[in-house]
Motif scaffolding. Sequence first.
Motif, PDB file in Angstrom:
ATOM      1  N   CYS A 188       0.818  -1.209   0.000  1.00  0.00           N
ATOM      2  CA  CYS A 188       0.000   0.000   0.000  1.00  0.00           C
ATOM      3  C   CYS A 188       0.855   1.264   0.000  1.00  0.00           C
ATOM      4  CB  CYS A 188      -0.930   0.009   1.204  1.00  0.00           C
ATOM      5  SG  CYS A 188      -2.225  -1.227   1.091  1.00  0.00           S
ATOM      6  N   ASP A 189       2.025   1.237   0.651  1.00  0.00           N
ATOM      7  CA  ASP A 189       2.842   2.455   0.680  1.00  0.00           C
ATOM      8  C   ASP A 189       3.379   2.788  -0.722  1.00  0.00           C
ATOM      9  OD1 ASP A 189       4.288   0.119   1.043  1.00  0.00           O
ATOM     10  OD2 ASP A 189       5.962   1.120   2.037  1.00  0.00           O
ATOM     11  N   ASP A 190       3.652   1.764  -1.533  1.00  0.00           N
ATOM     12  CA  ASP A 190       4.055   2.004  -2.932  1.00  0.00           C
ATOM     13  C   ASP A 190       2.926   2.676  -3.701  1.00  0.00           C
ATOM     14  OD1 ASP A 190       6.541   0.992  -2.723  1.00  0.00           O
ATOM     15  OD2 ASP A 190       6.133  -0.912  -3.751  1.00  0.00           O
ATOM     16  N   VAL A 191       1.705   2.175  -3.474  1.00  0.00           N
ATOM     17  CA  VAL A 191       0.543   2.740  -4.155  1.00  0.00           C
ATOM     18  C   VAL A 191       0.355   4.190  -3.720  1.00  0.00           C
ATOM     19  CG1 VAL A 191      -1.947   2.546  -4.527  1.00  0.00           C
ATOM     20  CG2 VAL A 191      -0.554   0.488  -4.358  1.00  0.00           C
ATOM     21  N   ALA A 192       0.497   4.434  -2.426  1.00  0.00           N
ATOM     22  CA  ALA A 192       0.347   5.795  -1.900  1.00  0.00           C
ATOM     23  C   ALA A 192       1.374   6.729  -2.537  1.00  0.00           C
ATOM     24  CB  ALA A 192       0.489   5.776  -0.388  1.00  0.00           C
ATOM     25  N   ALA A 193       2.614   6.265  -2.644  1.00  0.00           N
ATOM     26  CA  ALA A 193       3.657   7.082  -3.263  1.00  0.00           C
ATOM     27  C   ALA A 193       3.284   7.395  -4.709  1.00  0.00           C
ATOM     28  CB  ALA A 193       4.999   6.363  -3.197  1.00  0.00           C
ATOM     29  N   GLY A 194       2.710   6.426  -5.399  1.00  0.00           N
ATOM     30  CA  GLY A 194       2.270   6.617  -6.781  1.00  0.00           C
ATOM     31  C   GLY A 194       1.154   7.640  -6.884  1.00  0.00           C
ATOM     32  N   ILE A 195       0.221   7.580  -5.955  1.00  0.00           N
ATOM     33  CA  ILE A 195      -0.898   8.528  -5.971  1.00  0.00           C
ATOM     34  C   ILE A 195      -0.376   9.952  -5.760  1.00  0.00           C
ATOM     35  CG2 ILE A 195      -2.984   9.256  -4.741  1.00  0.00           C
ATOM     36  CD1 ILE A 195      -3.438   6.265  -4.093  1.00  0.00           C
ATOM     37  N   VAL A 196       0.528  10.115  -4.807  1.00  0.00           N
ATOM     38  CA  VAL A 196       1.093  11.448  -4.527  1.00  0.00           C
ATOM     39  C   VAL A 196       1.823  11.967  -5.764  1.00  0.00           C
ATOM     40  CG1 VAL A 196       2.748  12.712  -3.109  1.00  0.00           C
ATOM     41  CG2 VAL A 196       1.233  11.020  -2.052  1.00  0.00           C
ATOM     42  N   LEU A 197       2.598  11.096  -6.380  1.00  0.00           N
ATOM     43  CA  LEU A 197       3.346  11.457  -7.590  1.00  0.00           C
ATOM     44  C   LEU A 197       2.385  11.912  -8.692  1.00  0.00           C
ATOM     45  CD1 LEU A 197       6.359  11.190  -8.609  1.00  0.00           C
ATOM     46  CD2 LEU A 197       5.649   9.048  -9.664  1.00  0.00           C
ATOM     47  N   ALA A 198       1.330  11.135  -8.914  1.00  0.00           N
ATOM     48  CA  ALA A 198       0.378  11.437  -9.979  1.00  0.00           C
ATOM     49  C   ALA A 198      -0.360  12.740  -9.693  1.00  0.00           C
ATOM     50  CB  ALA A 198      -0.616  10.298 -10.133  1.00  0.00           C
ATOM     51  N   CYS A 199      -0.741  12.958  -8.439  1.00  0.00           N
ATOM     52  CA  CYS A 199      -1.496  14.168  -8.103  1.00  0.00           C
ATOM     53  C   CYS A 199      -0.641  15.409  -8.292  1.00  0.00           C
ATOM     54  CB  CYS A 199      -2.015  14.088  -6.669  1.00  0.00           C
ATOM     55  SG  CYS A 199      -3.365  12.914  -6.505  1.00  0.00           S
ATOM     56  N   ARG A 200       0.643  15.290  -8.062  1.00  0.00           N
ATOM     57  CA  ARG A 200       1.543  16.423  -8.289  1.00  0.00           C
ATOM     58  C   ARG A 200       1.577  16.759  -9.786  1.00  0.00           C
ATOM     59  NH1 ARG A 200       6.130  14.371  -5.017  1.00  0.00           N
ATOM     60  NH2 ARG A 200       5.446  14.865  -2.915  1.00  0.00           N
ATOM     61  N   GLU A 201       1.579  15.726 -10.610  1.00  0.00           N
ATOM     62  CA  GLU A 201       1.695  15.939 -12.056  1.00  0.00           C
ATOM     63  C   GLU A 201       0.397  16.403 -12.699  1.00  0.00           C
ATOM     64  OE1 GLU A 201       3.191  12.746 -14.408  1.00  0.00           O
ATOM     65  OE2 GLU A 201       4.750  12.325 -12.933  1.00  0.00           O
TER      66      GLU A 201
END
Lengths: 286, 319
Positions: free
Chosen positions: B248-261
């Motif tokens: 889940c922490d990998d997924v969370a990191a991905g979500i944060v990355l995507a939301c920034r972009e």
Amino acid sequence: MPILVRDGTRVLIQGITGRQGSFHTRLMLDYGTDVAGGVSPGKGGDWIEGLPIFDTVFQAVNATGANTSLILVPAAHAPDAIIEAVDAGIELIVCITEGIPVQDMLRVYQYVRASGSRLIGPNCPGILIPGHIKLGIIPAMIARRGHIGVVSRSGTLMYEVCFALSARHLGQSTIVGIGGDPVKGTGFIEILEMFENDLETEKVVLLGEIGGTEELEAAEYIQHGMTRPVIAFIAGESAPSGRRIGHAGAIVEQEQHTARYKRAALETAGAAVARTPAEIIDLIDS
Amino acid sequence: MWFRQFRIPIPEDFATGDPEHSYQFPVLHRLQVAIQTDRNARCAVMWAAFLAGAEDAGTQRTSYRMSINTLRGLHPYQINTIASEMDILRDHREAFVDLMRKLYRCYIDSDAERVEIHPLLITGHGQLLAAGGSLVIDENALYRQPELAARRDLTQEATPERLAREAGLLCITMPGQVGCLVNGAGLAMTTMDLIQHYGQEAGIGAANFVEIDSSDSPEQIAAALRISLSDLQVRAMLVNIFGGITRCDDVAAGIVLACREVAPTVPLIIRLQGTNAAEARRILEAAHLPDATFADTLGEAARLAVLAVKRTNDYAHPR
């Protein structure tokens, strides 16, 4: 005794040197599974995770006495890996690999059927007997020892349901993922039969989905051959027909393949059918 | 995978061999023949049926079937059995057997799920004429069918589906308003079912689902979120992950990355359960994502997604 495995189940990992292979070998060893070694053509003689690697399944069986195999090799090589395991006399073959062409599976299925081996999968998460043995990629944290047998075509939906069961202290006797492909080694009926004859299983949870007619045949067995209560859930009610929804086998081509039709058949057969995953727990309690 | 059907246009009265027309041969029979995978019997099935008159599909009479164990291959007697049961005239037998053998070859060689000739015309001169047909290829086998793979008609795919394929992901589009990012097909179907369960009365359902995998990096998860949001129907985004092998922490990191972009303009409902879920929650809360809501259960997540769509509909929120 649990189903599918026995005392003396000794496991080989075909594809042990791959990324998935070595990762899941570690998790299985941590769980206490008796892993005897691995097979990786061309890497015989090496060691990984403290286990010997062999070039062929024959050599591995001769050297270690393994009787069970877990296949974690890419789709292009998996059919050959299954056939090699059959020829080497492996009793139980669990194939995790996703993406094997259907025609390969038609031939492999006929090959396995004519042998004494049993195949679980492909495109499945494998088997977990809580507190006893982990044979595949089912995460240990979802499970708890108990008396509910769980069988499913889907991996993560099964994790979700088992996790919820465990949180409510409804432990599991055996968890089996039979896989999401249209042609696979073992179906619902065979697992239901094993649960019916298993002294440790009191109730069975069946997780089906759209596509094919397996759940209808399971319903027939439940009606005529089962005394243990079955609680069923069918995923994919909202899925558009004619489209494959992630699993190669999850496609509605006729009315009998729909969630609605399957639910009705299971209800008629006497199974308790849940409308949502949360309802499964209510139905077990009642 | 479907290829477009081909069909030779045939005049209505062609089947009767109308002498008014310039066609020189009368048609004795119209048939439909196919070889396809039978998933229940776990074998291939060869299948043939007469078609009535000039009518097309839907008017088939009895069909004749023969199972083929593909491990052993197709034997001539199997074709003979069908030809005999169908009473195919002696003059046409040889051509019929030859044709069915070739059809089987085509089924095997092209990794087909189904190969069909429809209609197959039997003429008065002992000829067989394939006047139409279709071929469905097994997508799992495309890696060893490069020629067929190259002929894939990409224009028939919706944009998010094509983008997903190019990124090595799977996307299925539907007519609803909720974008879904889920790991695993069974869980994804269940998530979409629950959205429908709560949203049906208001006409709300899933707009798409992008499947993510346990081996996906945060970058791939960001790509998945971008693809789902690229669908202009999407009014709310639901991320539902059951972390087993997937962390889940990998997924969370991905979500944060995507939301920034991409800075999503729709409400985000996030439900992460399982491996490293607590850590994931910390990552997401620390990122202060605008308009993100967390749900604990699958049912709650679906309900919140439906509510979010209703809210945006009520305000006629422009995108």
